[in-house]
Design a protein around this motif. Structure first.
Motif, PDB file in Angstrom:
ATOM      1  N   ASN A 145       1.287   4.194  -3.075  1.00 29.89           N
ATOM      2  CA  ASN A 145       0.960   5.210  -2.293  1.00 29.89           C
ATOM      3  C   ASN A 145       2.200   6.428  -3.429  1.00 29.89           C
ATOM      4  N   ARG A 176       0.902  -0.782   0.110  1.00 31.77           N
ATOM      5  CA  ARG A 176      -0.263   0.242   0.058  1.00 31.77           C
ATOM      6  C   ARG A 176       0.127   1.222   0.494  1.00 31.77           C
ATOM      7  N   PRO A 182      -4.907   2.395  -5.158  1.00 31.40           N
ATOM      8  CA  PRO A 182      -4.340   1.038  -4.682  1.00 31.40           C
ATOM      9  C   PRO A 182      -5.581   0.398  -5.394  1.00 31.40           C
TER      10      PRO A 182
END
Length: 165
Positions: free
Chosen positions: A134, A130, A140
């Motif tokens: 980012n 994740r 995502p």
């Protein structure tokens, strides 16, 4: 050197010790029609069971495409009436996660710690994925959010109290 073997040897063994404590042998009396009492023993009904395992298996890289058959923890000694407990808990991992370690045998407590170690590794992998998505500006992934929510991470959604809200 530890008395408890590593997981790869547990999966290749033909038999393993019990995970849930087995009740002891009890004694009593036979009392037939003639009323002559004789001593007897009541032994627990024990069998060996093979349980499929998901979390403890580290087969992602080695044989992921080979047979798609779950590895099994083979020959676990168990009472017949305790088999239903494992099935109701959702398998071996469900039983290990739902019971306290003091309610298990030392072997069961070791397997329970291994399950928690694997869950923490999975959670760290999800958090790393994740964070890297980012940082690179990618959206995502859908699957990661739902998996992280089941493990303990992720955002919590507020559900309305009534259907119309």
């Amino acid at each position: 050197m530890s008395k408890i073997p590593n997981l790869s040897s547990l999966l290749t063994r033909r038999s393993n010790p019990s995970i849930i404590p087995i009740s002891p042998t009890r004694s009593g009396n036979n009392k037939p029609k003639s009323l002559q009492k004789t001593k007897r023993t009541f032994k627990p009904n024990i069998t060996r069971v093979d349980w499929p395992i998901n979390l403890l298996a580290e087969t992602e890289g080695a044989s992921a495409g080979a047979n798609d058959v779950l590895p099994r923890l083979r020959g676990v000694k168990m009472q017949i009436r305790k088999i239903r407990d494992v099935e109701k808990a959702g398998g071996l991992e469900g039983l290990l996660l739902s019971r306290r370690s003091k309610d298990l045998t030392p072997f069961g407590a070791y397997l329970r710690s291994q399950v928690f170690t694997q869950l923490h590794r999975i959670k760290e992998d999800i958090e790393f994925e994740r964070a890297s998505r980012n940082a690179s500006g990618l959206p995502p992934l859908e699957g990661l959010g739902s998996l992280a929510g089941r493990i303990g991470g992720g955002e919590k959604k507020e559900l309305p109290l009534l259907e119309g809200q």
